[in-house]
Structures are given as structure tokens and as C-alpha cells.
Design an enzyme around this catalytic site. Structure first.
Site, PDB file in Angstrom:
ATOM      1  N   GLY A 255       0.796  -1.224   0.000  1.00 24.94           N
ATOM      2  CA  GLY A 255       0.000   0.000   0.000  1.00 24.94           C
ATOM      3  C   GLY A 255       0.825   1.269   0.000  1.00 24.94           C
ATOM      4  N   CYS A 372     -16.712   2.285 -26.182  1.00 20.90           N
ATOM      5  CA  CYS A 372     -18.071   2.803 -26.302  1.00 20.90           C
ATOM      6  C   CYS A 372     -18.627   3.108 -24.921  1.00 20.90           C
ATOM      7  CB  CYS A 372     -18.943   1.790 -27.008  1.00 20.90           C
ATOM      8  SG  CYS A 372     -18.269   1.374 -28.606  1.00 20.90           S
TER       9      CYS A 372
HETATM   10  C1  LIG Z   1      -2.670  -5.531  -2.964  1.00 23.03           C
HETATM   11  C2  LIG Z   1      -1.889  -6.101  -1.878  1.00 23.03           C
HETATM   12  C3  LIG Z   1      -0.557  -5.730  -1.702  1.00 23.03           C
HETATM   13  C4  LIG Z   1       0.140  -4.708  -2.576  1.00 23.03           C
HETATM   14  O1  LIG Z   1      -0.451  -3.448  -2.517  1.00 23.03           O
HETATM   15  P1  LIG Z   1       0.280  -2.217  -3.241  1.00 23.03           P
HETATM   16  O2  LIG Z   1      -0.672  -1.090  -3.012  1.00 23.03           O
HETATM   17  O3  LIG Z   1       0.413  -2.563  -4.668  1.00 23.03           O
HETATM   18  O4  LIG Z   1       1.590  -2.048  -2.571  1.00 23.03           O
HETATM   19  C5  LIG Z   1       0.148  -6.312  -0.674  1.00 23.03           C
HETATM   20  N1  LIG Z   1      -0.426  -7.233   0.146  1.00 23.03           N
HETATM   21  C6  LIG Z   1      -1.716  -7.623  -0.005  1.00 23.03           C
HETATM   22  C7  LIG Z   1      -2.268  -8.637   0.910  1.00 23.03           C
HETATM   23  C8  LIG Z   1      -2.485  -7.084  -1.009  1.00 23.03           C
HETATM   24  O5  LIG Z   1      -3.760  -7.459  -1.145  1.00 23.03           O
END
Ligand SMILES: *Cc1c(COP(=O)(O)O)cnc(C)c1O
Length: 454
Positions: A255, A372
Site C-alpha cells: 500500500g 463505447c
Molecule cells: C494488494 C496487496 C498488496 C500490494 O499493494 P500495493 O498497493 O500494490 O503495494 C500487498 N499485500 C496484499 C495482501 C495485497 O492485497
């Protein structure tokens, strides 16, 4: 270079004689050889970002540094999985499909973690067969399934439990809440997490080693991760009190935010991890815990800025707005089928006229696709030279994460391929689809009674 902010564009991007070069390859030569739209991966950019996360984790957490799991769902191909493998990172997969890709790269099972809130029994069995190190469990039914399937294979499977700490994070803020209305994880506050631990303890085929949480995406500061770490550590403390042993693994998810546009100011990996490390240290001491092995799962932060999408302009159209102003609609040869993030999340991107310099004054443009659907927008509002015209190339920055991986065949548009560029060389790592690929799935035959369908 003012239109190529190095915080947004891949490291190797330059303008040479007016034209954008990536990895030493000019965009006109790329378009001529590979066609458009095409995703262009700056290989050395990807590698340096992966390395920075790995190094930063080791430097900040030292002997408590766990693993960097590259989140394959952001983007994965066999070649990218090989790069991640060779750089020494681990990988996380969420489905049998993602597992199949990393398996094709011979990714070692002991460096794979499997996520997913609804893994099928087939997927669980595939993960067990492949020998993935860790399965992250996300429901009571899944605990039973992994236990039973591991038992059938005579295995004692290492698992981690996904917790919902009640922290919901967005780019600039986070909230903590006792009400967790999401599908992921076992809620700590409601007691679900503790019931799951109790259930796991009953199985001779499961070995719980730690806790996991993933709280959001495109997060720009450490506070939400700090708050999450505290909740997870408090849970580990309860575990220690009741079991007289400690769980060694703490995984804080991914994240970590990146810059899509000038106003985005993400925190550096080093600063982010130093801050979280401080919080982990303080709270382990406060709770009387040994310091857990700390792991992270960056996806976007590794692949996002490493790719750009190259499009060709097909039409332009000037629209008169209510206030008397005008907007130029610039339609490119892709759209929501290769980049759904703008319509799905209202995401922002930046782009440049890529095949030439222009001294024409800039004007407000909207970059749209060929689908579209009036919501088929790539960039809502961006200043481009007013002489942009059909045949020009447009490069959109930071499309590496959740671009190609979320691509669809809407309108029966073939999905673009991905090329990797480095030192003046370009090679295909995913080929572009053709209409034959799409037609290959069509089965034309007479209707059959429902029981006889194949
Ligand atoms: C999506 C996800 C990530 C990676 O998230 P990013 O925003 O791309 O860094 C890491 N761990 C889990 C469990 C996820 O679902």
C-alpha cells in the site's frame, strides 16, 4: 526536462532531439516495431526500486528484517517474476493463475506466500503441491480446508493469519474503527481473530507463525502503518500471554504510495521504515515482546513508476464548455481496457507528447480512449501542446501497477503487450494480443441441453 519529473517517470526517461527515449530506445522506434498501445517497462528502474525496498528493510530492521514480498497482483509476467527472483526478493500471489506464472519462472516455493480471501480447494492444493512457504488464511472455512488438504499430503503447513486491525488508510489520512465492514481478514475487535487462532491450534497440520495485515493502497505517510503495527503487536501480546510462546512473524502488507502527478509526495522507503521500526521497537518493549521478524509486501511502489504506456492519437475534437472555454478531447488507441484506474478510482495520471517537441502553447486536454463508454477517460484534464494531432504519440507515466494486470478485452479490443527496455535494447515480455487470440476462445456450435455443455 521540466515535463519529465523524475519522481514520476522511470529513471532512464530523457528527451533526445525532442523525442522521449526510455531505456535508450526512442518511442517512435518502439511504436514502429511493437505497435501501440504498448506498455514499456524500464528494467533497470524496476530493479533499482526492488533493491531499495530490500536494502531499506535490512538497514532499518537489521536482524529483525523479514522479507520483502513483491505483490504479484500489481503486475506479473514470467520475466518479471524471474527478475524478482534474481534480485532475492520474495513474492506474494493471490490466485492459482498468479502462482502458475511464478511457477513458470521457477520461483522457489520457500520464497512464496499465498493470499486470497476465497482460495478454491484446487488453488490451496496447488499451493501445497508447489511447496509455498506460507499460506495466509482469511476465513474459518479456509482454516479447515488448508488443514484437511495439508493432512492429505502429509504436510504440516506454515500459515499466517490475516487480521483486520480496524485501520482504514487512504492517501493522506487514516481512520481507526471498531466496525470493519470489509471482506478481508479476521477482525481483532470483534473477537473473530482470536476464534481463528483457537481453531488453528486444534489442527495438527497447521503451524501458525505470525500475523498479517494490509490496510489500503496509495498511502503517503507512516501513521496508518504505525497504528496497524500497534494493533498487531497487542494481538501478539495476547497470544504470548495465553500460549506462553511468541509468534515470530509480523507482516504489515503493502500500500506504499507513489507519485502519479506533481502534487503526490510519497515518503521514501527508508524514512517510512525507520518510522515504523521506531514504533515496533517501542511497543515490543512496552508489551514485553521479543521483536518480531518484520516483513512487507510492496507492489505498486516497485512496479508502478517503472512502466509507461505509449499510445497513438487517432482523433482530436474541440468541445465548447458552458463557461465559454473549450476543451480538446484527444482520443488514443487504447483506453479503459488497458487502464481502468481512472474510471474505477478517479485516479490521476500525467502524460506528455512523446514523439516530438512542440513550442505551441499548451491547452487543457482530456485524454480518452476508443471504447463505447463516455467514462472511458485516461486523464481528465492535462495541459498538452495545442498542436497535438492524429499520429502523435502520447506517453502516460506510472502505469506499471494495476494497468496491464487489470486489463480487459472490452469491445473486443486486444490487450496491449509489455516490452522491457534497457541499454538501447527492447524485448517483448508479454506479446500484444491479436483478434485471433480473442476468437480462439469462441466456440461456435449448436445449443445443447444444459447438462451436456462442455
Ligand atoms: C494488494 C496487496 C498488496 C500490494 O499493494 P500495493 O498497493 O500494490 O503495494 C500487498 N499485500 C496484499 C495482501 C495485497 O492485497
Amino acid at each position: 526536462m521540466s515535463d519529465l519529473n523524475p519522481l514520476i517517470w522511470p529513471h532512464s526517461v530523457t528527451r533526445v532531439k525532442g523525442e522521449i527515449n526510455i531505456g535508450g530506445c526512442s518511442v517512435t522506434s518502439i511504436a514502429a516495431k511493437f505497435g501501440t498501445p504498448i506498455f514499456i517497462l524500464d528494467e533497470s528502474d524496476l530493479k533499482s526500486r526492488a533493491t531499495i525496498w530490500q536494502k531499506s528493510l535490512q538497514e532499518t530492521f537489521q536482524e529483525h528484517a523479514g522479507d520483502v514480498f513483491y505483490a504479484a497482483k500489481a503486475f506479473v509476467s514470467v520475466e518479471v517474476a524471474k527478475m524478482i527472483k534474481e534480485l532475492g526478493l520474495n513474492i506474494d500471489v493471490c490466485t492459482g493463475g498468479e502462482l502458475a506464472v511464478v511457477a513458470a519462472a521457477n520461483f522457489p516455493g520457500e520464497r512464496i506466500e499465498m493470499h486470497g480471501n476465497n482460495k478454491s480447494e484446487t488453488e490451496i492444493a496447488q499451493a501445497l503441491d508447489y511447496g509455498v512457504a506460507t499460506i495466509v488464511v482469511d476465513s474459518l472455512q479456509e482454516i479447515e480446508r488448508v488443514s484437511r488438504l495439508a493432512g492429505l499430503q502429509g504436510k504440516n503447513q506454515q500459515i499466517v493469519i490475516r487480521l483486520n486491525p480496524g485501520v482504514e488508510a487512504h492517501t493522506h489520512e487514516y481512520i481507526t474503527t471498531a466496525i470493519e465492514d470489509v471482506k478481508f481478514g479476521f477482525s481483532i475487535a470483534s473477537g473473530a481473530a482470536w476464534s481463528a487462532v483457537t481453531e488453528i491450534a486444534k489442527s495438527p497440520n497447521l503451524r501458525l507463525v505470525g500475523v498479517h495485515s494490509h490496510i489500503g493502497s496509495q498511502i503517503f505517510s507512516s501513521e496508518a502503518f504505525d497504528a496497524t503495527a500497534v494493533k498487531l503487536l497487542e494481538f501478539l501480546k495476547r497470544y504470548k500471554d495465553e500460549n506462553r510462546v511468541e509468534l515470530p512473524e509480523l507482516i504489515i502488507g503493502g500500500g506504499f504510495g507513489i507519485a502519479y502527478v506533481e502534487s503526490d509526495q510519497p515518503i521514501s522507503p527508508g524514512n517510512l521504515l525507520r518510522q515504523i521500526h521506531k514504533v515496533v521497537l517501542t511497543n515490543c518493549e512496552r508489551l514485553g515482546l521479543s521483536i518480531a521478524r518484520f516483513s512487507i509486501e510492496p507492489g505498486r511502489a516497485i512496479i508502478g513508476p517503472a512502466m509507461v504506456t505509449l499510445y497513438k492519437v487517432g482523433t482530436t475534437k474541440e468541445i465548447k464548455l458552458k463557461d465559454g472555454a473549450t476543451r480538446l478531447y484527444v482520443a488514443v488507441d487504447g483506453g479503459m481496457s488497458d487502464n481502468i484506474r481512472t474510471s474505477l478510482y478517479d485516479a490521476d495520471y500525467t502524460a506528455v507528447l512523446a514523439n516530438r517537441d512542440s513550442i505551441a502553447t499548451k491547452r487543457d486536454c482530456r485524454i480518452v480512449g476508443k471504447h463505447c463508454e463516455s467514462g472511458d477517460v485516461i486523464i481528465n484534464s492535462i495541459l498538452l501542446p495545442s498542436d497535438v494531432e492524429p499520429g502523435d504519440l502520447i506517453a502516460v507515466a506510472a502505469t506499471g501497477a494495476y494497468g496491464r494486470s487489470m486489463a480487459s478485452n472490452y469491445n473486443h479490443v486486444p490487450r496491449p503487450g509489455v516490452i522491457a527496455v534497457q541499454s538501447g535494447m527492447a524485448r517483448t515480455i508479454i506479446r500484444s494480443e491479436t483478434t485471433s487470440d480473442l476468437l480462439a476462445l469462441d466456440i461456435a456450435e449448436g445449443a445443447k441441453p444444459i447438462g451436456e455443455r462442455s
